[in-house]
Design a protein around this motif. Structure first.
Motif, PDB file in Angstrom:
ATOM      1  N   THR A 203      -1.538 -27.251  21.815  1.00 34.49           N
ATOM      2  CA  THR A 203      -1.907 -27.226  23.229  1.00 34.49           C
ATOM      3  C   THR A 203      -3.406 -27.437  23.427  1.00 34.49           C
ATOM      4  OG1 THR A 203      -0.134 -25.644  23.534  1.00 34.49           O
ATOM      5  CG2 THR A 203      -1.666 -25.890  25.349  1.00 34.49           C
ATOM      6  N   LEU A 204      -4.205 -26.797  22.560  1.00 34.68           N
ATOM      7  CA  LEU A 204      -5.646 -26.907  22.734  1.00 34.68           C
ATOM      8  C   LEU A 204      -6.122 -28.362  22.600  1.00 34.68           C
ATOM      9  CD1 LEU A 204      -8.235 -25.364  23.311  1.00 34.68           C
ATOM     10  CD2 LEU A 204      -8.515 -25.003  20.858  1.00 34.68           C
ATOM     11  N   SER A 205      -5.553 -29.090  21.618  1.00 29.74           N
ATOM     12  CA  SER A 205      -5.934 -30.507  21.487  1.00 29.74           C
ATOM     13  C   SER A 205      -5.576 -31.272  22.745  1.00 29.74           C
ATOM     14  CB  SER A 205      -5.231 -31.184  20.322  1.00 29.74           C
ATOM     15  OG  SER A 205      -5.303 -30.399  19.189  1.00 29.74           O
ATOM     16  N   ALA A 206      -4.422 -30.930  23.320  1.00 28.10           N
ATOM     17  CA  ALA A 206      -4.023 -31.601  24.557  1.00 28.10           C
ATOM     18  C   ALA A 206      -5.035 -31.292  25.664  1.00 28.10           C
ATOM     19  CB  ALA A 206      -2.627 -31.160  24.967  1.00 28.10           C
ATOM     20  N   ILE A 207      -5.487 -30.046  25.724  1.00 27.67           N
ATOM     21  CA  ILE A 207      -6.482 -29.669  26.740  1.00 27.67           C
ATOM     22  C   ILE A 207      -7.764 -30.474  26.535  1.00 27.67           C
ATOM     23  CG2 ILE A 207      -7.957 -27.801  27.601  1.00 27.67           C
ATOM     24  CD1 ILE A 207      -5.678 -25.842  26.919  1.00 27.67           C
TER      25      ILE A 207
END
Ligand code: ADP
Ligand code: MG
Length: 590
Positions: A203-207
């Motif tokens: 999720t963090l990479s997507a953010i």
């Protein structure tokens, strides 16, 4: 007279329920792609989706025999009988989306299942019969929706501007991408790819890919499980905040929702950590027992209700508070410009053998002041100065000069602080000293990963000259601890300033700083930045005011904390020394 409506009219009316605007088309089509097991979904729009929407997925595809059926109302592969309604695990199930979309636009679909050797092209306009033919295709489905509402002009009239419609779509795709990190989402608007998420489940990479580095870098992870509830959230550390709730996204059981429970939980978690009127960045994924929550299914009403609101509120705020107590929550805003990577932290100041300017009656200390910073810059310079010591220089004290060891007597001419120690007395130029302190604090803030900002109750407005546009000055100011926002044209709004500054100082500094920048100024160059910043510091710091005792004390101890307290940023000395011996000579005692 009662009549049955013809199919086209009935379809158009029904379409109104599902397809309200371009974003509803995108939502339905993405949900279909997700239901089809896609691992990559591309969304392309033109003119806010009014003219063109394309969704491509690598999902299971639709068999050629079933393609026309898919466009029929109540045609769905997802449920067979009413009892299936209780166990739906797909996003769509009403079998209405494709039929509704086709009723109000021109649709082309290309699809192929894994076991078919060729794909199927299906063209359908305004609910007419589908025209189905063979075509070459990869496994998966591409749907192109053109000229939305071309046959319902009244609906078309209600659409907002292209950019407003596009923004809704981009926001939706961003949220979908966060919710489904295992799917690679690509968003293309008007030919420009806005983002492509990695689709690796993180999720963090997507953010990071969607919201950028500034947002990604300040996030802390919160995670907690309790009482049938699980929360995973990325929230901003206290070094970064926003002036609205726009940067807060809440998902409950995989759906984007809004609700006062989330708002108050976040407020509670950040109370006493953020100034009033500031809002943290929050990406929150909450999973609760579906029986304890009512997530309104209607696409436009995102309000959520929990059976036990207090329980959920406390759970969320505890999870965030715990995250904010971790070491990760220490603000880490890094400046990433090329030039700064090569910039090495200055060596510890060599205060020994430091040459305090000694005043002799005839010679005034002008350029003879040795600038420690310069001295440390290169070995050559260091040698040069050692070989040619400045002529006023007597054998100075060998231990570092400590300003706070002075006995302060008061100020003279509202300009000089008078102090003495042992066999000498000193005049400290309060303006030069303040300039030095101000400059070093500013540059320390600039280099530090931790920014200390304070909010302005009333934002301060300023204009920039045309020549500084596009030079990247905003980023530099942000690294110094300011927060500035565009306010139309060349006007800007300053909402936060470095904690150590007074409002007036900050305003003077910013005004001077931007006016020093020209089109061709390379402010990413550290040398040039130092120069401009030091000039602007001069503008910010006002002299000629009698300081209170406490202000003198503060200034003196701040000087001691400076790396080079001996001169102002422009090389003027901050203090001069009169030795007892010199004074005695003036009185012909010695
Ligand atoms: P629903 O999603 O409610 O079933 P739709 O009208 O959205 O109804 O879709 C009808 C049917 O078409 C779906 O049930 C599914 O079988 C098929 N379908 C639609 N889009 C896709 C897609 N992208 N990939 C595979 N099948 C699809
Ligand atoms: Mg559907």
């Amino acid at each position: 007279m009662i009549r049955l409506l013809d199919k086209q009219t009935a379809d158009k009316i029904a379409a109104g329920e599902v397809v309200e605007r371009p974003v509803s088309v995108v939502k339905e089509l993405i949900e279909n792609s997700i239901d089809a097991g896609a691992s990559a979904i591309a969304v392309e729009i033109r003119k806010g989706g009014k003219e063109y929407i394309r969704i491509t997925d690598d999902g299971c595809g639709i068999h050629r025999e079933e393609v026309s059926l898919a466009f029929r109302r109540h045609a769905t592969s997802k449920i067979v009988r009413a009892s299936d309604l209780d166990s739906i695990d797909t996003l769509g199930f009403r079998g209405e989306a494709l039929a509704s979309i086709a009723a109000v636009s021109r649709v082309r679909m290309v699809t192929k299942t894994a076991d078919e050797s060729t794909g199927t092209l299906c063209v359908i306009e305004g609910s007419e019969e589908a025209d189905v033919s063979q075509t070459g295709a990869d496994t998966g489905t591409t749907i192109v929706v053109r000229d939305l509402f071309y046959n319902t002009p009244a609906r078309r009239k209600f659409l907002k501007s292209d950019s407003a419609e596009a923004n809704q779509i981009i926001e939706l795709v961003s949220q979908m991408a966060l919710c489904y990190p295992f799917i690679r989402f690509r968003m293309i608007n008007g030919g420009n790819t806005l983002f492509t998420t990695p689709g690796k489940g993180d999720t963090l990479s997507a953010i990071y890919t969607i919201y950028g580095k500034t947002t990604g870098n300040c996030l802390v992870k919160a995670e907690k499980s309790e009482n049938d509830m699980h929360i995973m959230a990325y929230v901003s550390n206290t070094g970064e905040s926003r002036n609205s709730r726009k940067s807060q996204v809440f998902f409950v059981n995989g759906r984007v929702v809004k609700g006062k429970v989330m708002d108050s939980a976040v407020k509670l978690a950040y109370s006493e950590r953020l100034f009033p009127g500031r809002f943290p960045i929050v990406f929150m994924f909450l999973y609760v027992n579906p029986e304890t929550v009512d997530v309104n299914i209607h696409p436009n009403k995102k309000e959520v209700r929990f059976d036990d609101e207090k329980l959920v509120e406390n759970f969320i705020s505890e999870a965030i508070k715990e995250a904010l107590r971790t070491e990760d929550a220490v603000p880490q805003i890094k400046y990433n410009a090329e030039s700064v990577k090569t910039y090495k932290p200055k060596p510890a100041p060599v205060k020994e053998n430091n040459t305090v300017p000694v005043v002799s009656v005839k010679e005034q200390p002008k350029q003879e002041q040795v600038n420690i910073k310069e001295l440390l810059k290169t070995k050559r310079e260091e040698l040069k100065i050692r070989e040619n010591p400045a002529p006023v220089v007597s054998a100075g004290p060998s231990k570092p000069f400590i300003f706070s060891e002075l006995n302060i007597l008061g100020t003279l001419f509202s300009t000089y602080i008078v102090g003495f120690r042992e066999d000498a007395f000193y005049l400290i130029d309060q303006h030069a000293a303040h300039e030095r302190v101000f400059y070093e604090k500013l540059m320390n803030e600039f280099e530090s990963s931790e920014k200390h900002r304070q909010s302005l109750l009333i934002p301060s407005m300023f204009d920039i000259p045309a020549s500084s546009e596009g030079t990247g000055w905003e980023e530099i100011l942000n690294c110094m601890g300011f927060t500035v926002e565009p306010f139309g044209g060349r006007s800007y709004r300053m909402t936060e300033i470095p904690a150590f500054m007074k409002i007036g100082e900050a305003e003077e500094f910013v005004r001077d700083f931007v006016s020093e920048i020209e089109h061709d100024t390379d402010i990413k160059s550290r040398r040039i930045l130092d120069l401009i910043a030091s000039k602007a510091c001069k503008a910010a710091v006002k002299g000629g005011r009698t300081l209170h005792e406490s202000e003198i004390d503060a200034l003196i101890s701040e000087l001691d904390r400076c790396e080079n307290p001996y001169s102002c940023p422009h090389g003027r000395p901050t203090y001069v020394r009169f030795s007892r011996n010199q004074i005695e000579r003036m009185f012909r005692r010695a």
